[in-house]
Motif scaffolding. Structure first.
Motif, short mmCIF file in Angstrom:
data_model
loop_
_atom_site.label_atom_id
_atom_site.label_comp_id
_atom_site.label_asym_id
_atom_site.label_seq_id
_atom_site.Cartn_x
_atom_site.Cartn_y
_atom_site.Cartn_z
N LEU A 237 34.13 -8.51 19.35
CA LEU A 237 33.08 -8.68 18.34
C LEU A 237 32.00 -7.63 18.51
O LEU A 237 31.47 -7.09 17.53
CB LEU A 237 32.50 -10.09 18.40
CG LEU A 237 33.43 -11.19 17.86
CD1 LEU A 237 32.76 -12.54 17.97
CD2 LEU A 237 33.82 -10.92 16.42
N VAL A 238 31.65 -7.34 19.78
CA VAL A 238 30.68 -6.27 20.04
C VAL A 238 31.21 -4.96 19.46
O VAL A 238 30.50 -4.20 18.80
CB VAL A 238 30.41 -6.12 21.56
CG1 VAL A 238 29.61 -4.87 21.85
CG2 VAL A 238 29.68 -7.35 22.08
N GLY A 241 30.71 -4.77 15.88
CA GLY A 241 29.31 -4.44 15.58
C GLY A 241 29.06 -2.95 15.73
O GLY A 241 28.45 -2.33 14.86
N LEU A 244 30.77 -1.07 12.91
CA LEU A 244 30.09 -1.29 11.63
C LEU A 244 28.83 -0.44 11.55
O LEU A 244 28.55 0.21 10.54
CB LEU A 244 29.74 -2.77 11.50
CG LEU A 244 29.43 -3.29 10.11
CD1 LEU A 244 30.61 -3.09 9.21
CD2 LEU A 244 29.07 -4.76 10.19
N THR A 245 28.07 -0.42 12.66
CA THR A 245 26.86 0.39 12.71
C THR A 245 27.20 1.86 12.48
O THR A 245 26.54 2.55 11.68
CB THR A 245 26.17 0.24 14.07
OG1 THR A 245 26.20 -1.13 14.44
CG2 THR A 245 24.74 0.72 14.02
N LEU A 259 27.12 -10.74 6.62
CA LEU A 259 27.59 -10.33 7.94
C LEU A 259 28.04 -11.52 8.76
O LEU A 259 28.98 -11.43 9.56
CB LEU A 259 26.48 -9.57 8.67
CG LEU A 259 26.26 -8.14 8.20
CD1 LEU A 259 25.16 -7.49 9.01
CD2 LEU A 259 27.54 -7.34 8.33
N PHE A 263 31.60 -11.71 10.66
CA PHE A 263 31.81 -11.91 12.09
C PHE A 263 32.56 -13.21 12.38
O PHE A 263 33.38 -13.26 13.29
CB PHE A 263 30.49 -11.84 12.85
CG PHE A 263 30.09 -10.43 13.17
CD1 PHE A 263 30.46 -9.85 14.36
CD2 PHE A 263 29.38 -9.67 12.24
CE1 PHE A 263 30.12 -8.53 14.65
CE2 PHE A 263 29.04 -8.36 12.52
CZ PHE A 263 29.41 -7.79 13.72
#
Lengths: 373, 368
Positions: A237-238, A241, A244-245, A259, A263
């Protein structure tokens, strides 16, 4: 519960003790985003066009100019002879030849009908198909214009009907292929991290021999699986993130949906992926084996999932097979949530299916893991 | 020589003992061929569409019927109000909404012109483009046909010839790519892992103190994988020919010779990687990231190199797979001879020599 906490602590320690881990988590998405997204482009521009205009009339010249003005084509050569053009095609110097035969204008005036020939290098069927679609639409556009311009008096008495077709492209008005690819890369990223970390984990303990030590402890099978699963779930999941960033910063991809929904969908999807990884890991004998099995599954499932081409156009049996392909679900969901802003009401069926998958996979993995050798 | 033969036999035993890996090595090319050949296609078929017909007259019905009966589209539902368009797209079932303006038929009859709007879900840009082109074509065809009763309009007819691949079969593109990929997988990745494994297990030491020369050890390691690669190449070519009808227009001997050259190149890469890597995991990672990914992405296998940014195009130049794929495509599909591909062949020979030289220099006969 306490047992699980200790197991979690152990797993996290193990993951972060490996110095390669942190760079992999942050560098991999960066490399994937930059190289994959830029390389994986089916965007058609700069198709090399070779012009053979044997008519050299004002009509043929205007038609050819239309092609020169289009951003999709780049004129790579002009000639009067077909041989020269065909040899260029053979040598790979051009992709499309447009051939305007002699008497093109004359025939158009006299017979109201004339042919233009396109010769396309069709080894890459996609490029050829789309290239021809562009060429045909440019020709049709020119045709409409001369139709209006040449509207001779006899025709004016019986006006020709015409239907104006206006096209609007929603969600991606510039037809940017990257918008299509970035969500897919995110799905790939989450899948690869999840599958390989979990897939190599148990088998590694087997190879090193530490699995025996865990087997002799009173840890229950489900506790062991939960302890293995949670760290990878969090890491993946990190990773999502981070990806996505990067996607937002580098390619400015639209994030239209929620979001939270993205997630939580990813978390449910990861249950499937991790369950599958753990299953492979507890069945394989060596890391090499686990790697190859994983590799095989990933390639087959990703190709089927509609990574590059839309899944709807696949043959029926492939679509049936995709019912059992978790990557296909997630690929679709990521695109829908990010690009179209689909809400839970639009996607709940897929999410429920994924959830059932996940539970089944995890149960299977728990069942297959044997504490005895 | 007897010793050497024994060593090669031992290597074959190693490979054949691991049934699962073996199965995957032979199954992977077949699965990939089938997937690429049958699944990945650029056809437009059964694309979900919705009609928003504000007119409901005979003409719009005729056009709708014509669009539906073309076989490319699958009408999912009819839309009654503009808000529903957004909803239709969000549900993911519909790729295109066709909007007829009010009084469409009347306008067409009286004013001679009427408007139709195509709204596309352009998240998949290429599909959106194809779909809109197909739909426009069908509508224009309808107009042409209904005009024909009065007079023949001026018409430029595009005639198209798809060279080398008339039916736009995707297999034509993928066969060369899969060959390059599988050879890298078997020759480079497997070789490097197997040498790294001997190091990891400590058995390399045993081999080094045996009367076999280091050169013989390496060649012995490499021979079985070369044989496996050859089997795979033949499988892929046969599958391509018999299942997908991918022809070999040029000389088969030249084709096989080029394949052998590429196998040699991949093997030398494998040796090079194994001389750097100490564990199986590292060898695996280096071959996966350094060889597999570039072979898939930066070789023109799936994605045309010309469309990439300049920097990536430069990186593509040093990818052996890129040159190999050009050669194979030219020989197989365009049917050219060595005269057309000698430059690419020279590049491959040069690369092979370079890699062999480096790995010979780097190969240590002593363990620290």
């Amino acid at each position: 519960m306490r047992t699980i906490l200790f197991l979690l602590q152990k797993e996290f320690l193990q993951v972060f003790r490996n110095r390669m881990m942190l760079p992999i988590i942050f560098v991999m998405p960066l490399i994937q985003m930059i190289i994959l997204v830029n390389a994986a482009t089916m965007e058609m521009k700069n198709l090399n066009l070779f012009i053979v205009d044997q008519d050299l009339s004002s009509t043929s010249r205007q038609l050819v100019d239309r092609f020169a003005a289009s951003p999709f084509f780049r004129i790579s050569g002009r000639s009067f002879a077909m041989d020269e053009a065909e040899s260029g095609l053979k040598r790979g110097q051009c992709d499309i030849i447009i051939h305007v035969p002699a008497n093109f204008e004359k025939r158009l005036v006299r017979e109201n009908r004339a042919e233009v020939q396109f010769l396309i290098n069709a080894i890459n069927g996609t490029v050829a198909g789309i290239g021809y679609a562009y060429a045909a639409s440019i020709t049709a556009g020119y045709n409409r214009d001369i139709l209006l311009k040449w509207n001779n008096p006899t025709a004016a008495m019986t006006p020709i009907k015409s239907i104006g077709v206006r096209t609007s492209f929603w969600y991606n008005p510039e037809l940017n292929y990257k918008v299509f690819m970035v969500p897919a890369i995110l799905a790939v990223l989450v899948t690869v991290i999840g599958a390989f970390l979990s897939g190599l984990n148990i088998v590694r303990e087997k190879e090193i021999g530490t699995i025996e030590q865990i087997n002799v402890t009173p840890i229950r099978k489900y506790q062991f699986i939960i302890g293995k699963l949670t760290p990878f779930l969090i890491l993946a999941l990190v990773e999502l993130g981070v990806g996505l960033t990067l996607g937002k910063l580098l390619f400015d991809i639209p994030i239209n949906g929620s979001l939270v929904l993205l997630f939580s969908t990813a978390a449910i999807y990861l249950l499937v992926v991790l369950g599958m990884g753990l299953l492979v890991s507890s069945l394989a004998g060596t890391q090499q084996q686990a790697m190859f099995i994983n590799f095989f599954l990933m390639i087959v499932m990703m190709m089927m999932s509609g990574l590059f081409t839309s899944a709807e156009s696949m043959p029926d049996w492939a679509q049936t097979a995709n019912i059992f392909n978790p990557i296909a679900y997630f690929m679709r969901l990521v695109r829908m949530i990010l690009l179209k802003g689909s809400g839970l009401a639009d996607i709940y069926r897929d999410v429920v299916s994924l959830f059932i998958f996940g539970i089944a996979m995890l149960s299977l993995a728990t069942w297959c893991y044997r504490k005895t050798t | 020589m007897n010793r050497f033969a024994g060593f090669v036999r031992k290597e074959f035993f190693h490979i054949f003992r691991d049934k699962r890996t073996l199965l995957i090595l032979f199954g992977l090319p077949i699965a990939q061929m089938l997937i690429f050949g049958f699944v990945i296609s650029n056809e437009v078929r059964d694309v979900g569409i919705a009609f928003y017909d504000q007119s409901h007259d005979a003409v719009t019905r005729k056009i709708s019927d014509k669009i539906v009966s073309s076989g490319y589209f699958l009408p999912e539902f009819n839309i009654q109000s503009p808000d529903e368009i957004e909803k239709a797209f969000r549900s993911g079932k519909v790729r295109e909404v066709i909007v007829f303006e009010p009084e469409f038929g009347k306008k067409l009859e009286r004013l001679g012109t009427a408007n139709v709007q195509l709204i596309l879900d352009a998240t998949d840009a290429n599909l959106a483009n194809l779909v809109s082109n197909y739909t426009t074509g069908i509508i224009q065809d309808f107009v042409t046909k209904s005009n024909q009763t009065t007079q023949r309009p001026i018409q430029i007819v595009p005639e198209v010839r798809m060279l080398y691949n008339e039916n736009l079969e995707s297999a034509f593109l993928f066969v060369p790519g899969i060959m390059a990929l599988i050879m890298v997988l078997v020759s480079a990745m497997m070789t490097s892992i197997s040498i790294a494994r001997e190091k990891e297990m400590g058995t390399m030491e045993v081999l080094l103190i045996s009367p076999l020369k280091p050169m013989q050890i390496i060649i012995g390691k490499v021979v079985p994988y070369a044989v496996l690669s050859c089997v795979n190449v033949i499988t892929i070519l046969a599958l391509g020919y018999f299942v997908f009808g991918v022809p070999v227009q040029g000389s088969l001997a030249l084709l096989l010779a080029e394949c052998l050259l590429y196998i040699l190149l991949a093997l030398s890469l494998g040796i090079l990687i194994s001389s750097v890597a100490n564990s199986q995991l590292i060898a695996m990672l280096i071959s996966a990231v350094g060889l597999m990914l570039p072979t898939i992405l930066l070789s023109g296998f799936i994605f045309p190199i010309e469309n990439m940014p300049k920097i990536l195009q430069w990186i593509c130049q040093i990818m052996p797979a890129k040159w190999f794929i050009i050669i194979i495509k030219d020989i197989m599909l365009k049917g050219v001879g060595l005269g057309y591909v000698w430059k690419e062949t020279l590049v491959l020979i040069g690369m092979t020599g370079l890699f062999l030289l480096i790995s010979l220099k780097k190969f240590k006969i002593r363990l620290e």
